[in-house]
Design a protein around this motif. Sequence first.
Motif, PDB file in Angstrom:
ATOM      1  N   PRO A 164       0.833  -1.208   0.000  1.00  0.00           N
ATOM      2  CA  PRO A 164       0.000   0.000   0.000  1.00  0.00           C
ATOM      3  C   PRO A 164       0.866   1.255   0.000  1.00  0.00           C
ATOM      4  CG  PRO A 164      -0.705  -1.568   1.699  1.00  0.00           C
ATOM      5  CD  PRO A 164       0.609  -2.055   1.178  1.00  0.00           C
ATOM      6  N   GLY A 165       0.359   2.304  -0.629  1.00  0.00           N
ATOM      7  CA  GLY A 165       1.111   3.549  -0.678  1.00  0.00           C
ATOM      8  C   GLY A 165       1.458   4.078   0.692  1.00  0.00           C
ATOM      9  N   TRP A 166       0.518   3.940   1.639  1.00  0.00           N
ATOM     10  CA  TRP A 166       0.792   4.457   2.976  1.00  0.00           C
ATOM     11  C   TRP A 166       1.936   3.698   3.655  1.00  0.00           C
ATOM     12  CZ3 TRP A 166       0.464   0.783   6.652  1.00  0.00           C
ATOM     13  CH2 TRP A 166      -0.401  -0.304   6.452  1.00  0.00           C
ATOM     14  N   LEU A 167       2.105   2.394   3.321  1.00  0.00           N
ATOM     15  CA  LEU A 167       3.207   1.630   3.898  1.00  0.00           C
ATOM     16  C   LEU A 167       4.545   2.096   3.311  1.00  0.00           C
ATOM     17  CD1 LEU A 167       4.288  -0.637   5.687  1.00  0.00           C
ATOM     18  CD2 LEU A 167       3.886  -2.226   3.790  1.00  0.00           C
ATOM     19  N   LEU A 168       4.575   2.351   2.008  1.00  0.00           N
ATOM     20  CA  LEU A 168       5.799   2.860   1.399  1.00  0.00           C
ATOM     21  C   LEU A 168       6.205   4.204   2.012  1.00  0.00           C
ATOM     22  CD1 LEU A 168       5.095   2.020  -2.365  1.00  0.00           C
ATOM     23  CD2 LEU A 168       6.547   0.755  -0.765  1.00  0.00           C
ATOM     24  N   GLU A 169       5.210   5.057   2.246  1.00  0.00           N
ATOM     25  CA  GLU A 169       5.490   6.356   2.862  1.00  0.00           C
ATOM     26  C   GLU A 169       6.002   6.183   4.289  1.00  0.00           C
ATOM     27  OE1 GLU A 169       1.905   8.569   2.567  1.00  0.00           O
ATOM     28  OE2 GLU A 169       1.927   8.658   0.373  1.00  0.00           O
ATOM     29  N   LEU A 170       5.403   5.248   5.040  1.00  0.00           N
ATOM     30  CA  LEU A 170       5.820   5.002   6.419  1.00  0.00           C
ATOM     31  C   LEU A 170       7.260   4.500   6.471  1.00  0.00           C
ATOM     32  CD1 LEU A 170       5.294   4.721   9.442  1.00  0.00           C
ATOM     33  CD2 LEU A 170       4.174   2.518   8.982  1.00  0.00           C
ATOM     34  N   ARG A 171       7.591   3.604   5.569  1.00  0.00           N
ATOM     35  CA  ARG A 171       8.960   3.086   5.552  1.00  0.00           C
ATOM     36  C   ARG A 171       9.973   4.181   5.202  1.00  0.00           C
ATOM     37  NH1 ARG A 171       8.504  -2.711   2.527  1.00  0.00           N
ATOM     38  NH2 ARG A 171       8.459  -4.010   4.398  1.00  0.00           N
ATOM     39  N   ASP A 214      14.099   8.047   7.091  1.00  0.00           N
ATOM     40  CA  ASP A 214      14.460   9.457   7.308  1.00  0.00           C
ATOM     41  C   ASP A 214      14.516   9.825   8.787  1.00  0.00           C
ATOM     42  OD1 ASP A 214      14.547   9.799   4.568  1.00  0.00           O
ATOM     43  OD2 ASP A 214      12.520  10.617   4.427  1.00  0.00           O
ATOM     44  N   GLY A 215      14.261   8.856   9.651  1.00  0.00           N
ATOM     45  CA  GLY A 215      14.289   9.114  11.081  1.00  0.00           C
ATOM     46  C   GLY A 215      13.050   9.803  11.618  1.00  0.00           C
ATOM     47  N   LEU A 216      11.968   9.802  10.851  1.00  0.00           N
ATOM     48  CA  LEU A 216      10.732  10.484  11.254  1.00  0.00           C
ATOM     49  C   LEU A 216       9.675   9.532  11.799  1.00  0.00           C
ATOM     50  CD1 LEU A 216      10.454  12.920   8.207  1.00  0.00           C
ATOM     51  CD2 LEU A 216      11.450  13.369  10.472  1.00  0.00           C
ATOM     52  N   ALA A 217       9.946   8.234  11.728  1.00  0.00           N
ATOM     53  CA  ALA A 217       9.048   7.230  12.296  1.00  0.00           C
ATOM     54  C   ALA A 217       9.907   6.176  12.974  1.00  0.00           C
ATOM     55  CB  ALA A 217       8.173   6.594  11.216  1.00  0.00           C
ATOM     56  N   SER A 218       9.402   5.621  14.057  1.00  0.00           N
ATOM     57  CA  SER A 218      10.175   4.648  14.817  1.00  0.00           C
ATOM     58  C   SER A 218      10.094   3.269  14.165  1.00  0.00           C
ATOM     59  CB  SER A 218       9.655   4.557  16.247  1.00  0.00           C
ATOM     60  OG  SER A 218       8.349   3.974  16.262  1.00  0.00           O
ATOM     61  N   GLU A 219      11.007   2.406  14.558  1.00  0.00           N
ATOM     62  CA  GLU A 219      10.976   1.026  14.071  1.00  0.00           C
ATOM     63  C   GLU A 219       9.677   0.347  14.493  1.00  0.00           C
ATOM     64  OE1 GLU A 219      13.481  -3.182  14.479  1.00  0.00           O
ATOM     65  OE2 GLU A 219      14.290  -1.320  15.302  1.00  0.00           O
ATOM     66  N   ALA A 220       9.222   0.614  15.710  1.00  0.00           N
ATOM     67  CA  ALA A 220       7.978   0.011  16.180  1.00  0.00           C
ATOM     68  C   ALA A 220       6.793   0.446  15.322  1.00  0.00           C
ATOM     69  CB  ALA A 220       7.738   0.390  17.644  1.00  0.00           C
ATOM     70  N   GLU A 221       6.764   1.727  14.941  1.00  0.00           N
ATOM     71  CA  GLU A 221       5.675   2.213  14.083  1.00  0.00           C
ATOM     72  C   GLU A 221       5.707   1.528  12.723  1.00  0.00           C
ATOM     73  OE1 GLU A 221       4.912   6.821  15.422  1.00  0.00           O
ATOM     74  OE2 GLU A 221       6.785   6.349  14.386  1.00  0.00           O
ATOM     75  N   ALA A 222       6.907   1.339  12.182  1.00  0.00           N
ATOM     76  CA  ALA A 222       7.024   0.675  10.879  1.00  0.00           C
ATOM     77  C   ALA A 222       6.582  -0.776  10.962  1.00  0.00           C
ATOM     78  CB  ALA A 222       8.461   0.773  10.375  1.00  0.00           C
ATOM     79  N   ARG A 223       6.954  -1.479  12.047  1.00  0.00           N
ATOM     80  CA  ARG A 223       6.557  -2.886  12.174  1.00  0.00           C
ATOM     81  C   ARG A 223       5.037  -2.996  12.368  1.00  0.00           C
ATOM     82  NH1 ARG A 223      11.274  -2.314  11.454  1.00  0.00           N
ATOM     83  NH2 ARG A 223      10.297  -2.011   9.422  1.00  0.00           N
ATOM     84  N   GLU A 224       4.448  -2.065  13.085  1.00  0.00           N
ATOM     85  CA  GLU A 224       2.989  -2.077  13.236  1.00  0.00           C
ATOM     86  C   GLU A 224       2.309  -1.834  11.897  1.00  0.00           C
ATOM     87  OE1 GLU A 224       2.061   0.813  16.185  1.00  0.00           O
ATOM     88  OE2 GLU A 224       2.948  -0.331  17.843  1.00  0.00           O
ATOM     89  N   GLY A 225       2.890  -0.953  11.088  1.00  0.00           N
ATOM     90  CA  GLY A 225       2.351  -0.729   9.755  1.00  0.00           C
ATOM     91  C   GLY A 225       2.439  -1.971   8.896  1.00  0.00           C
ATOM     92  N   GLU A 248       4.758 -10.586   1.186  1.00  0.00           N
ATOM     93  CA  GLU A 248       6.138 -10.120   1.341  1.00  0.00           C
ATOM     94  C   GLU A 248       6.179  -8.650   1.749  1.00  0.00           C
ATOM     95  OE1 GLU A 248       8.391 -11.326  -2.116  1.00  0.00           O
ATOM     96  OE2 GLU A 248       7.801 -13.431  -1.869  1.00  0.00           O
ATOM     97  N   MET A 249       5.182  -8.241   2.536  1.00  0.00           N
ATOM     98  CA  MET A 249       5.052  -6.840   2.930  1.00  0.00           C
ATOM     99  C   MET A 249       6.221  -6.346   3.773  1.00  0.00           C
ATOM    100  SD  MET A 249       2.279  -5.611   1.656  1.00  0.00           S
ATOM    101  CE  MET A 249       0.997  -6.360   0.628  1.00  0.00           C
ATOM    102  N   ARG A 250       6.927  -7.247   4.437  1.00  0.00           N
ATOM    103  CA  ARG A 250       7.991  -6.825   5.340  1.00  0.00           C
ATOM    104  C   ARG A 250       9.351  -6.733   4.641  1.00  0.00           C
ATOM    105  NH1 ARG A 250       5.331  -7.450  10.226  1.00  0.00           N
ATOM    106  NH2 ARG A 250       3.771  -9.126  10.270  1.00  0.00           N
ATOM    107  N   ARG A 251       9.418  -7.120   3.374  1.00  0.00           N
ATOM    108  CA  ARG A 251      10.701  -7.206   2.681  1.00  0.00           C
ATOM    109  C   ARG A 251      10.974  -5.975   1.822  1.00  0.00           C
ATOM    110  NH1 ARG A 251      11.063 -13.579   0.706  1.00  0.00           N
ATOM    111  NH2 ARG A 251      10.291 -14.471   2.669  1.00  0.00           N
TER     112      ARG A 251
END
Length: 366
Positions: free
Chosen positions: A15-22, A27-38, A62-65
């Motif tokens: 999803p586009g929102w997942l690409l943006e979150l990653r 860029d250091g604007l979201a935490s690792e925990a936030e990315a894993r929840e996404g 393969e959303m996590r790769r």
Amino acid sequence: MNRLRAENPGSLLRPGWLLELRQRERDGLASEAEAREGEDRAVLQAIRLQESLGLDVITDGEMRRLSWIGTARGAVDGFELLPGGPGWQWQGTARAAELSTRPFPFVVRPITVQYSLAQREYAFLYRHSRARTKFCVPAPSYHRTVWHPERSRDAYPRCEDFLVAMRDVVRETVREAVAIGCDYVQLDAPNYGNLCDPDLRAAMESTGRDLDAELEVDIALDNSVLQGLDSVTTAVHICRGNAAGNWAGSGAYGVIAERLFGGFEADRLLLEYDTPRSGGFDVLRHVRPDTTVVLGLLTTKSGELEDAAAVEARIREAASILPLERLALSPQCGFASVEWGNPISPAEQEAKLRLVVDLARRTWPA
């Protein structure tokens, strides 16, 4: 095994929102925990999509790769992205030239496991799915591509030493997935498809490589991962490269079919057959008598939906070589072998998967 008539080789569009979150995480604007929840949220969406369509076996998309190469691009350390890739010239879209010059992961240090793909990916899929699930992992043989005679020599003087080390990692990862509950394991091996391309073969042979000898070693390595998996459906997926709608190799399977199709000790072979570049079905006569062939007749490289009657005709054509009960249907590859995905919309992706299911139900009624 033969009840599995409709499946997807692996990846789905992120999803586009997942690409943006990653990107925000990088860029250091979201935490690792936030990315894993996404990623959890995206996997749940992938599960719901596949289950709603009625696929006989599903993946986590393969959303996590970062790419389908979950080993050299995340789970295993020892690799660096370096310029001058394996010599592939991507073709297909305006991004082909860029892909051909992108840095490539080469092994430069002794490998160590950073995390288990089985625990990080498959465990979540297994817990949250009602449908049957499968675990997709790069074949040991694929990793021949990421060994370089100069850059990798200090870590592994011989490519075969590196391949055995990667085989051990993949084999342990697969057995972890089986211990969790996995009963379908798929090795992804586009490296074999590249051996079908006369230009790629010539380039590899010009460096002194004995491709016939390598093929025997690679088949044995991949078989060693699949051996002993009682009550587990095993599969090998062979394509000719898939990156953002581009492809790397051409050529019919004939040059390797007898040794490859006859040598694999797998229950299923997922084969690319979406374009004439893949050749005809006559090579299927080399498939072992206890192996099912999953025909990859729908392309994931573009969004245009295939004509159902034309796909049915091709299934009948293949059935003139291999009995219909030993055939199944899928797209030719995943929809997002690299993170940003192929030039296809989510609606087009869904339509293609729905067509796979509809044709499977008509062709192999219960």
